[in-house]
Design a protein around this motif. Structure first.
Motif, PDB file in Angstrom:
ATOM      1  N   GLN A   1      24.591 -54.919  35.284  1.00 32.59           N
ATOM      2  CA  GLN A   1      25.984 -55.103  35.651  1.00 32.59           C
ATOM      3  C   GLN A   1      26.915 -54.234  34.814  1.00 32.59           C
ATOM      4  OE1 GLN A   1      26.157 -59.380  35.182  1.00 32.59           O
ATOM      5  NE2 GLN A   1      25.941 -59.708  37.385  1.00 32.59           N
ATOM      6  N   LEU A   2      26.445 -53.814  33.655  1.00 35.04           N
ATOM      7  CA  LEU A   2      27.242 -52.924  32.814  1.00 35.04           C
ATOM      8  C   LEU A   2      26.993 -51.453  33.148  1.00 35.04           C
ATOM      9  CD1 LEU A   2      26.924 -54.688  29.350  1.00 35.04           C
ATOM     10  CD2 LEU A   2      28.959 -54.533  30.769  1.00 35.04           C
ATOM     11  N   GLY A   3      26.044 -51.205  34.021  1.00 35.76           N
ATOM     12  CA  GLY A   3      25.754 -49.825  34.395  1.00 35.76           C
ATOM     13  C   GLY A   3      24.910 -49.083  33.382  1.00 35.76           C
ATOM     14  N   ILE A   4      24.167 -49.823  32.548  1.00 34.31           N
ATOM     15  CA  ILE A   4      23.320 -49.193  31.531  1.00 34.31           C
ATOM     16  C   ILE A   4      21.908 -49.038  32.065  1.00 34.31           C
ATOM     17  CG2 ILE A   4      22.360 -49.415  29.209  1.00 34.31           C
ATOM     18  CD1 ILE A   4      24.741 -51.122  28.481  1.00 34.31           C
ATOM     19  N   SER A   5      21.341 -47.856  31.908  1.00 34.38           N
ATOM     20  CA  SER A   5      19.965 -47.626  32.312  1.00 34.38           C
ATOM     21  C   SER A   5      19.026 -48.405  31.401  1.00 34.38           C
ATOM     22  CB  SER A   5      19.640 -46.133  32.238  1.00 34.38           C
ATOM     23  OG  SER A   5      18.271 -45.915  32.476  1.00 34.38           O
ATOM     24  N   LYS A   6      18.024 -49.038  31.987  1.00 32.84           N
ATOM     25  CA  LYS A   6      17.084 -49.821  31.185  1.00 32.84           C
ATOM     26  C   LYS A   6      16.098 -48.918  30.441  1.00 32.84           C
ATOM     27  CE  LYS A   6      13.738 -53.593  31.449  1.00 32.84           C
ATOM     28  NZ  LYS A   6      13.089 -54.637  32.270  1.00 32.84           N
ATOM     29  N   VAL A   7      15.840 -47.755  30.975  1.00 32.78           N
ATOM     30  CA  VAL A   7      14.881 -46.824  30.372  1.00 32.78           C
ATOM     31  C   VAL A   7      15.624 -45.584  29.880  1.00 32.78           C
ATOM     32  CG1 VAL A   7      12.845 -45.397  30.755  1.00 32.78           C
ATOM     33  CG2 VAL A   7      13.010 -47.649  31.833  1.00 32.78           C
ATOM     34  N   ILE A   8      15.436 -45.257  28.620  1.00 37.39           N
ATOM     35  CA  ILE A   8      16.092 -44.111  27.990  1.00 37.39           C
ATOM     36  C   ILE A   8      15.003 -43.142  27.539  1.00 37.39           C
ATOM     37  CG2 ILE A   8      17.629 -43.346  26.150  1.00 37.39           C
ATOM     38  CD1 ILE A   8      18.484 -46.322  25.929  1.00 37.39           C
ATOM     39  N   ARG A   9      15.142 -41.903  27.927  1.00 37.55           N
ATOM     40  CA  ARG A   9      14.221 -40.869  27.433  1.00 37.55           C
ATOM     41  C   ARG A   9      14.937 -40.006  26.403  1.00 37.55           C
ATOM     42  NH1 ARG A   9      10.156 -38.361  32.010  1.00 37.55           N
ATOM     43  NH2 ARG A   9       8.728 -40.154  32.036  1.00 37.55           N
TER      44      ARG A   9
END
Length: 414
Positions: free
Chosen positions: A294-302
């Motif tokens: 809901q905050l627009g944050i990607s769950k996976v970060i590379r």
């Protein structure tokens, strides 16, 4: 045909034999080895160059900018952060290093590594428009790549410590096809490094461009080279890379996390590390939480290996996380015995407020913060958002901070 003895037979065979061989070079072309010289020997030196070329053969230097080895294969090591100041292309930026580099740049291992990118500015009929970050594609064969600036100059840039003399500029042009826009008027951008007597470094960008050359108002783009990280480097033999099936971390944690199996300088994590976040940001004592979706944050970060430098830290919201900062709808839900009341918020602007059913107003105390910090073999991924509360016209003396948890870290391969 009869032969008097075996010696005559051997002489006949040798005299009429044609020694040759075929092989494929690195581009898949079939090559033929033919006899040469008085001894009719095969040219294995050419075979070696075609099938296992040296770094010099395949990655030629551009001025002082060299290719000392493959970062992906772990041939670059002992990178210590010297500066994470982003240079300003409109002026000379003086970088004061975080470590002593020596009066003759003789305390930096083999030399300096520079992480750079292109600042692209669109120009339409002489009027400057959108400015954007353009990543660089290093390709010695100079083949254009969509969405990148292609150069034959090694990037990251590597310059030996011995190449620096006090007050002697070292210029590195980004020669190559660039974006291959097909415009008539083209100049490659460059960046110049000047080592100073106080052991600092001046960095200056010389603008490049690609435009139509129309005299009464050009249309095209300009390119400025931006340096964002400087570190030391040394070289070593390639190291075995961990597969992406290996968990460097698996669990649930915040703060600094030790990566099991990763080397001190992250040489063995293929192209970088992939960080998987929990589904929620958690509030005080984990009694409330907000869905990261809901905050627009990607769950996976590379995080590319380029940036895995001990003591390096950087904000990642503009590089690896797409953060939605306007028109965000989300809710805070009570968990673990916390307040069961569901609070529905809508953030209309960065300074907007949220009002729950009781009339309490919630104000963002800050935008979402996303920061990565590295130390030797460890990483800290900190994503948080602050919320201040106004209840019945009275500010509550607190700011609720919602923070992320990391649940898994693995290597990744592009």
């Amino acid at each position: 045909m009869e032969f008097k003895n075996d010696l005559d037979l051997a002489a006949y065979v040798a005299a009429h034999s044609v020694l040759s061989g075929t092989y494929k070079d690195l581009d898949g072309n079939v090559k033929v080895m033919l006899p040469s010289g008085a001894g009719s020997a095969l040219d294995f030196d050419q075979f070696r160059k075609d099938t296992n070329p040296s770094i010099t053969d395949t990655n030629p230097p551009v001025g002082a900018d060299i290719y000392p080895g493959s970062l992906a294969k772990g041939e670059i090591t002992e990178r210590y952060l010297l500066s994470d100041i982003i240079t300003d292309p409109s002026k000379v930026t003086n970088l004061v290093f975080q470590r002593d580099v020596g009066s003759k740049m003789n305390m930096v291992g083999d030399g300096l590594q520079f992480l750079v990118y292109i600042q692209k500015t669109v120009i339409t009929k002489g009027v400057k428009g959108a400015i954007s970050r353009l990543e660089i594609n290093y390709d010695p064969k100079n083949v254009a790549k969509n969405g990148y600036y292609t150069t034959t100059s090694p990037v990251p840039m590597y310059i030996k410590g011995t190449s620096f003399k006090v007050d002697v500029p070292v210029e590195v042009p980004l020669d190559g096809v660039g974006e291959n826009l097909g415009l008539a008027n083209i100049k490659a951008p460059s960046i110049t490094y000047t080592f100073k007597s106080d052991k600092s470094m001046d960095v200056e960008s010389t603008q490049g461009y690609a435009n139509d050359g129309v005299s009464d108002g050009i249309t095209g783009v300009t390119y400025d080279v931006i340096c964002e990280v400087v570190s030391t480097y040394s070289t070593q033999e390639a190291v075995t890379q961990l597969p992406d099936t290996v968990n460097l971390f698996n669990g649930s944690a915040t703060g600094e996390i030790a990566l099991a199996g990763a080397t001190d300088y992250f040489e063995n994590v293929m192209d970088g590390i992939e960080v998987t976040l929990d589904d929620y940001l958690y509030g005080l004592n984990e009694t409330t939480r907000i869905s990261i979706d809901q905050l627009g944050i990607s769950k996976v970060i590379r995080i590319p290996k380029n940036y895995l430098i001990p003591v390096n830290k950087f904000k990642i919201n503009t590089k690896y996380i797409e953060l939605v900062k306007t028109n965000v709808n989300y809710k805070v839900v009570g968990v673990n015995g916390g307040n069961p009341k569901q609070l529905n918020y809508q953030e209309k602007t960065n300074s907007g407020s949220y009002t729950d059913k009781s009339g309490w107003q919630y104000y963002p105390s800050s935008n979402i913060s996303a920061l990565v910090k590295m130390s030797q073999g460890n990483i800290d991924v900190d994503i948080s958002k602050g919320i201040s509360i106004l209840a019945s016209g009275i500010w509550l003396n607190r700011v609720d901070t919602y923070y992320s948890k990391v649940i898994k870290i693995t290597p990744y391969k592009n």
